[in-house]
Write a protein that holds these residues in place. Structure first.
Motif, PDB file in Angstrom:
ATOM      1  N   GLY A 132     -33.945  31.406  -2.870  1.00  0.00           N
ATOM      2  CA  GLY A 132     -35.236  31.446  -3.550  1.00  0.00           C
ATOM      3  C   GLY A 132     -35.673  30.133  -4.144  1.00  0.00           C
ATOM      4  O   GLY A 132     -36.812  30.006  -4.586  1.00  0.00           O
ATOM      5  N   MET A 133     -34.781  29.129  -4.191  1.00  0.00           N
ATOM      6  CA  MET A 133     -35.158  27.828  -4.741  1.00  0.00           C
ATOM      7  C   MET A 133     -35.873  27.002  -3.675  1.00  0.00           C
ATOM      8  O   MET A 133     -35.353  26.831  -2.571  1.00  0.00           O
ATOM      9  CB  MET A 133     -33.919  27.074  -5.239  1.00  0.00           C
ATOM     10  CG  MET A 133     -33.279  27.651  -6.470  1.00  0.00           C
ATOM     11  SD  MET A 133     -31.795  26.701  -6.963  1.00  0.00           S
ATOM     12  CE  MET A 133     -32.517  25.092  -7.298  1.00  0.00           C
ATOM     13  N   PRO A 134     -37.061  26.457  -3.983  1.00  0.00           N
ATOM     14  CA  PRO A 134     -37.769  25.636  -2.988  1.00  0.00           C
ATOM     15  C   PRO A 134     -37.118  24.279  -2.767  1.00  0.00           C
ATOM     16  O   PRO A 134     -37.264  23.681  -1.711  1.00  0.00           O
ATOM     17  CB  PRO A 134     -39.169  25.494  -3.582  1.00  0.00           C
ATOM     18  CG  PRO A 134     -38.969  25.650  -5.062  1.00  0.00           C
ATOM     19  CD  PRO A 134     -37.844  26.625  -5.214  1.00  0.00           C
ATOM     20  N   ILE A 135     -36.406  23.773  -3.782  1.00  0.00           N
ATOM     21  CA  ILE A 135     -35.749  22.466  -3.696  1.00  0.00           C
ATOM     22  C   ILE A 135     -34.290  22.640  -4.068  1.00  0.00           C
ATOM     23  O   ILE A 135     -33.958  23.310  -5.052  1.00  0.00           O
ATOM     24  CB  ILE A 135     -36.425  21.444  -4.636  1.00  0.00           C
ATOM     25  CG1 ILE A 135     -37.884  21.243  -4.232  1.00  0.00           C
ATOM     26  CG2 ILE A 135     -35.682  20.103  -4.605  1.00  0.00           C
ATOM     27  CD1 ILE A 135     -38.653  20.346  -5.155  1.00  0.00           C
ATOM     28  N   GLY A 136     -33.424  22.036  -3.279  1.00  0.00           N
ATOM     29  CA  GLY A 136     -31.999  22.162  -3.521  1.00  0.00           C
ATOM     30  C   GLY A 136     -31.477  21.130  -4.506  1.00  0.00           C
ATOM     31  O   GLY A 136     -32.237  20.411  -5.166  1.00  0.00           O
ATOM     32  N   MET A 137     -30.150  21.054  -4.590  1.00  0.00           N
ATOM     33  CA  MET A 137     -29.491  20.148  -5.515  1.00  0.00           C
ATOM     34  C   MET A 137     -28.381  19.411  -4.780  1.00  0.00           C
ATOM     35  O   MET A 137     -27.817  19.907  -3.809  1.00  0.00           O
ATOM     36  CB  MET A 137     -28.889  20.908  -6.698  1.00  0.00           C
ATOM     37  CG  MET A 137     -29.864  21.769  -7.456  1.00  0.00           C
ATOM     38  SD  MET A 137     -29.074  22.538  -8.903  1.00  0.00           S
ATOM     39  CE  MET A 137     -27.675  23.354  -8.143  1.00  0.00           C
ATOM     40  N   GLN A 138     -28.051  18.247  -5.300  1.00  0.00           N
ATOM     41  CA  GLN A 138     -26.848  17.541  -4.884  1.00  0.00           C
ATOM     42  C   GLN A 138     -25.776  17.793  -5.941  1.00  0.00           C
ATOM     43  O   GLN A 138     -26.044  17.709  -7.136  1.00  0.00           O
ATOM     44  CB  GLN A 138     -27.109  16.041  -4.770  1.00  0.00           C
ATOM     45  CG  GLN A 138     -28.145  15.655  -3.731  1.00  0.00           C
ATOM     46  CD  GLN A 138     -28.256  14.151  -3.623  1.00  0.00           C
ATOM     47  OE1 GLN A 138     -27.333  13.471  -3.186  1.00  0.00           O
ATOM     48  NE2 GLN A 138     -29.405  13.625  -4.026  1.00  0.00           N
ATOM     49  N   VAL A 139     -24.572  18.095  -5.489  1.00  0.00           N
ATOM     50  CA  VAL A 139     -23.473  18.438  -6.390  1.00  0.00           C
ATOM     51  C   VAL A 139     -22.244  17.621  -6.012  1.00  0.00           C
ATOM     52  O   VAL A 139     -21.907  17.501  -4.833  1.00  0.00           O
ATOM     53  CB  VAL A 139     -23.133  19.944  -6.308  1.00  0.00           C
ATOM     54  CG1 VAL A 139     -21.986  20.289  -7.259  1.00  0.00           C
ATOM     55  CG2 VAL A 139     -24.358  20.793  -6.621  1.00  0.00           C
ATOM     56  N   LYS A 140     -21.560  17.056  -7.025  1.00  0.00           N
ATOM     57  CA  LYS A 140     -20.281  16.382  -6.826  1.00  0.00           C
ATOM     58  C   LYS A 140     -19.236  17.014  -7.736  1.00  0.00           C
ATOM     59  O   LYS A 140     -19.509  17.284  -8.910  1.00  0.00           O
ATOM     60  CB  LYS A 140     -20.374  14.888  -7.154  1.00  0.00           C
ATOM     61  CG  LYS A 140     -21.106  14.056  -6.117  1.00  0.00           C
ATOM     62  CD  LYS A 140     -21.059  12.581  -6.484  1.00  0.00           C
ATOM     63  CE  LYS A 140     -21.780  11.726  -5.455  1.00  0.00           C
ATOM     64  NZ  LYS A 140     -21.738  10.278  -5.814  1.00  0.00           N
TER      65      LYS A 140
END
Length: 228
Positions: free
Chosen positions: A65-73
């Protein structure tokens, strides 16, 4: 020149030199041009590392449902019996994975960002099949859902995340502004005798929202034992 004038001339010259050098009662006035304190003497405050400067691979993931994702480290990991005020069940511990998070795109932020949908991938070493329907000759990889999962915070300085009193994630999530880096922690339950080698952090994407076998994954640091 009269020899009687020489002592007076010498004394006057000495007085003039003293005045110009700032000695005595006539210090050199402060013009504001003094050199600033060096880094060795200046007080250093807390450091907040930007996402790009954290070591390790970045996982690009998108919650449903999120239109924009995330970068995760995955920046740190601890083997602990308790996390965010929640005790692990008897016979098990949490792998607490501390993560740095920023927006998927450099020119925009993320609204309602959460990390509770992240999963841990581990090699099956206890002889039990993770998927009872898979063939016996297919290598087994177990996926575990995150619980507990914390909120995301942008005020967590470097190397202070282990000692922080973390709270469970908010239903509203966290707004991460453009270029901002947030820190959070997710816990995964493993048996006390689990093999902690080769653990990976995984997450869904727009193309793979449910099929864990298609989730992208990145290695996490080998968990350290938490202080007793």
């Amino acid at each position: 020149m009269s020899t009687r004038l020489l002592p007076a001339l010498v004394a006057g010259t000495a007085l003039l030199v003293t005045a110009c050098s700032g000695g005595g009662d006539n210090p050199v006035p402060d013009t504001g041009d003094a050199m600033p304190a060096t880094s060795a003497t200046a007080q250093s405050g807390p450091k907040y590392t930007k996402f790009a400067d954290f070591p390790g691979q970045a996982l690009v993931t998108t919650e449903s449902g999120m239109p924009i994702g995330m970068q995760v480290k995955a920046v740190d990991a601890v083997w602990t019996p308790e996390l965010a005020g929640v005790s692990a069940k008897a016979g098990s511990h949490y792998v607490a994975v501390y993560v740095a998070v920023t927006g998927e795109l450099a020119d925009r932020g993320v609204q309602k960002a959460k990390i509770k949908y992240l999963q841990l991938r581990s090699n099956n070493t206890d002889g039990k099949k993770c998927d009872p329907y898979s063939p016996d000759d297919v290598p087994q990889h177990c996926f575990r859902e995150a619980y507990p999962a914390s909120d995301l915070r942008t005020d967590v300085a470097d190397n202070t995340w282990r000692g922080r009193e973390w709270q469970a994630d908010s239903l509203l999530g966290k707004t991460i502004d453009k270029g901002e880096t947030a820190i959070g922690v997710v816990g995964f339950t493993l048996a006390d005798n689990a093999n902690l080698d080769g653990l990976q952090l995984c997450g869904p994407t727009k193309e793979a929202t449910v099929d864990t076998g298609r989730f992208p994954c990145v290695p996490i640091p080998k968990p350290e034992s938490s202080p007793s």
